[in-house]
Structures are given as structure tokens and as C-alpha cells.
Design an enzyme around this catalytic site. Structure first.
Site, short mmCIF file in Angstrom:
data_model
loop_
_atom_site.label_atom_id
_atom_site.label_comp_id
_atom_site.label_asym_id
_atom_site.label_seq_id
_atom_site.Cartn_x
_atom_site.Cartn_y
_atom_site.Cartn_z
N TYR A 171 0.87 -1.39 0.04
CA TYR A 171 0.02 -0.03 -0.04
C TYR A 171 1.01 1.33 -0.15
O TYR A 171 0.70 2.07 -0.90
CB TYR A 171 -0.81 -0.01 1.22
CG TYR A 171 -1.97 1.17 1.12
CD1 TYR A 171 -3.17 1.05 0.66
CD2 TYR A 171 -1.56 2.06 2.06
CE1 TYR A 171 -4.01 2.11 0.86
CE2 TYR A 171 -2.61 3.18 2.28
CZ TYR A 171 -3.89 3.10 1.59
OH TYR A 171 -4.78 4.23 1.54
N LYS A 175 0.97 4.01 -2.91
CA LYS A 175 0.75 5.47 -2.84
C LYS A 175 1.68 6.41 -2.94
O LYS A 175 1.48 7.58 -3.39
CB LYS A 175 -0.05 5.60 -1.33
CG LYS A 175 -1.41 4.93 -1.14
CD LYS A 175 -2.50 5.45 -2.18
CE LYS A 175 -3.64 4.91 -1.79
NZ LYS A 175 -4.68 5.45 -2.91
#
Length: 314
Positions: A171, A175
């Protein structure tokens, strides 16, 4: 004293594509832009938080909610995780409404595991939705925006992407990567009226399942939606920037460099001796992505070397 009422910023005649719009933050964005006059493509494959399964319900429910309120919306259940899905999402707007003015990539999943236990399957699943998914929708949307001479792209990062967090390597990687993509879109779109920015949102949605939020201040998706709405609006005055939105606080996040230290030659020992001066943030460089942060970084660095050389020769 009451604040003066600002002129309403509307999206009449604009077409907005919003991924992950069936729930949470994406739903809030879709409802807000639709209420302001936008025609909205509500895209959501309807998978679980882990990205498993599919459900056509969420996208259709939001589209129906918009239509019932007098707005215009089209449900789309394609997945951003493949190039074909990305193209189909953008095509839905072009085929149904004849244009695309706004692209908000919000779709996301999360798979948590310590770094030593994270599987490549989980890593790829997260990258496919967040990072590759951003590319999958940006790429087909970018050309028609440039041809029209107008576009607003909003990509979604996270405080996990800025600062990291435990158990979410995939993640965080995704991001952080979105920020790099946004900068390129901002640079390449600048001459064509296409602006691209990043929102760094935090809200209590289903991704917070399992977290004790009892001590949190109010931080529903509706608190973040206005920041995204401004980044998506024609009056948005910035590009290549990041806006943080958490619990009612809106701020700008940015990359900065210390001025650093110049020497004509270095050794490991010299780096160690100068580490504090190298890291001193007292007068940071903040280089705007557009028009020329990349060039300015090189130019400023070279200028430091040139000044030191001239001083040594005088």
C-alpha cells in the site's frame, strides 16, 4: 462576524469519472460533484476491502441515488486493475456523455502483512488497483483531455505513502508511486490545460474496520470531499501539488530539500563530519513541480558548485 458567502463553484456541463465511487470517499465525491451539476460515471467493481469478489450493487446504488436527487449519473462496474478495465471506464464517459473533464482515481484495496510475510500475490493485487490502476485510467483519459484543452485529474495517495506504516508495504509503495505519476501528468498536461494533483485523505470508511476509532474526532468522507471538489474544479489554481485532508484539517504536503553542503570531493569520513550541516533544514528548497522543479534542482545544484569554484579561484 459571519463569513461572507462565497460564489458557488459548480460543475455544470462537466463530466466526471470517479473510480471506487460505490462506497466511502468515492461515494462522497460522486454525490458532491453530482449535486454541483456534474454528470458522473460512478465506477466501482464492488470487491471486498482486500479486492476479492465483485458486486454490481454499490455502483448502481450510488448512480440511482444521484438520479433520484435530480442529477445525472452512469454506473460502471469495470475494474481499474487491468488496462482493459481502465479503457472501458474512460470509454463509458466518452461514449455516454461525449467527453471527460474530470478524472478522480479513488479505487483502493488493502492487504496487510509484515514485510517478511507479505506475499507477491498480495503485493501485486494492491499495486494493480492503486498504482497500475491509476495509470490504467489516466492513460486513456489524458489524450482526450489534451485534445479538448481542458482536464482535471485527482489521484489518491495516503499518509502511508508519505510516511509509511506497519504492515502495509504494498500500500505504501503504491501510494508513493501515485505521487510520481501525478507529477508527470501535471508536467505533460501543463501546455494543454490539464492539471493534476494528489489528495492525501483520511476518513473513517470500511478500510478502518478492526481499528478502534472511538477516540477519533469526526472524520467522515464528507469532510474530505470539498478538497477533492476544488482540485477537480475549473478554478483550481494549482497543479503538481498534494492536499492533505484529515478530520477537518486541509493542508499542503510537499517535498523539500536542505541546501546541503558543497565540496569538490568527498569521503565517507567527510560525509560523517558534515552530516548535521547536510541535513540542516533551516532554509529548505521547495521546488514547484510545474513548471520546472526537475530542471531547477539540477540548476541550483550546479550553481552551488560554480559559486564554490569561483570563490576558490578568487
Amino acid at each position: 462576524m459571519a463569513e461572507p458567502v462565497a460564489e458557488e463553484l459548480r460543475f455544470d456541463d462537466r463530466v466526471a469519472v470517479i473510480t471506487g465511487a460505490g462506497r466511502g470517499l468515492g461515494r462522497a465525491y460522486a454525490l458532491l460533484l453530482a449535486a454541483k451539476g456534474a454528470k458522473v460515471v460512478v465506477d466501482d467493481a464492488g470487491g471486498s476491502v482486500r479486492g476479492e469478489g465483485a458486486d454490481t450493487g454499490p455502483a448502481h446504488e450510488v448512480a440511482e441515488e444521484i438520479t433520484a436527487a435530480g442529477g445525472r449519473a452512469l454506473a460502471c462496474t469495470e475494474s481499474v486493475a487491468t488496462p482493459e478495465g481502465g479503457r472501458a471506464i474512460v470509454a463509458a464517459a466518452l461514449d455516454h456523455y461525449g467527453r471527460i473533464d474530470v478524472l478522480i482515481h479513488n479505487a483502493g484495496i488493502v492487504r496487510t502483512a509484515p514485510l517478511t510475510e507479505m506475499t507477491y500475490e498480495d503485493l501485486d493485487a494492491v499495486l494493480d488497483v492503486h498504482l497500475r490502476g491509476a495509470f490504467h485510467v489516466v492513460r486513456p483519459a489524458f489524450a482526450p483531455m489534451c485534445e479538448a484543452g481542458y482536464g482535471r485529474v485527482v489521484l489518491t495517495s495516503s499518509i502511508g505513502g508519505l510516511y509509511g506504516n506497519h504492515g502495509v508495504a504494498g500500500y505504501a509503495m503504491a501510494k508513493a508511486g501515485v505521487i510520481g505519476l501525478s507529477n508527470v501528468v501535471a508536467l505533460e498536461g501543463a501546455a494543454h490545460g490539464v492539471r493534476c494533483n494528489v489528495v492525501v485523505p483520511a476518513a473513517v470508511t470500511r478500510m478502518a474496520d478492526g481499528i478502534d476509532v472511538s477516540g477519533y474526532p469526526p472524520m467522515g468522507p464528507e469532510l474530505t470531499a470539498p478538497a477533492v471538489g476544488w482540485l477537480a474544479h475549473e478554478t483550481c489554481s494549482v497543479t503538481g501539488e498534494m492536499l492533505v485532508s484529515i478530520a477537518g484539517r486541509v493542508a499542503r504536503a510537499f517535498v523539500a530539500e536542505t541546501p546541503g553542503v558543497y565540496r569538490p570531493s568527498w569521503s565517507i569520513e567527510r560525509i560523517a563530519e558534515q552530516a548535521d550541516a547536510i541535513r540542516d533544514p533551516g532554509t529548505p528548497w521547495v521546488l514547484p513541480v510545474v513548471p520546472s522543479a526537475h530542471t531547477d534542482h539540477i540548476r541550483n545544484s550546479f550553481a552551488m558548485a560554480a559559486r564554490a569554484t569561483r570563490a576558490s579561484e578568487s
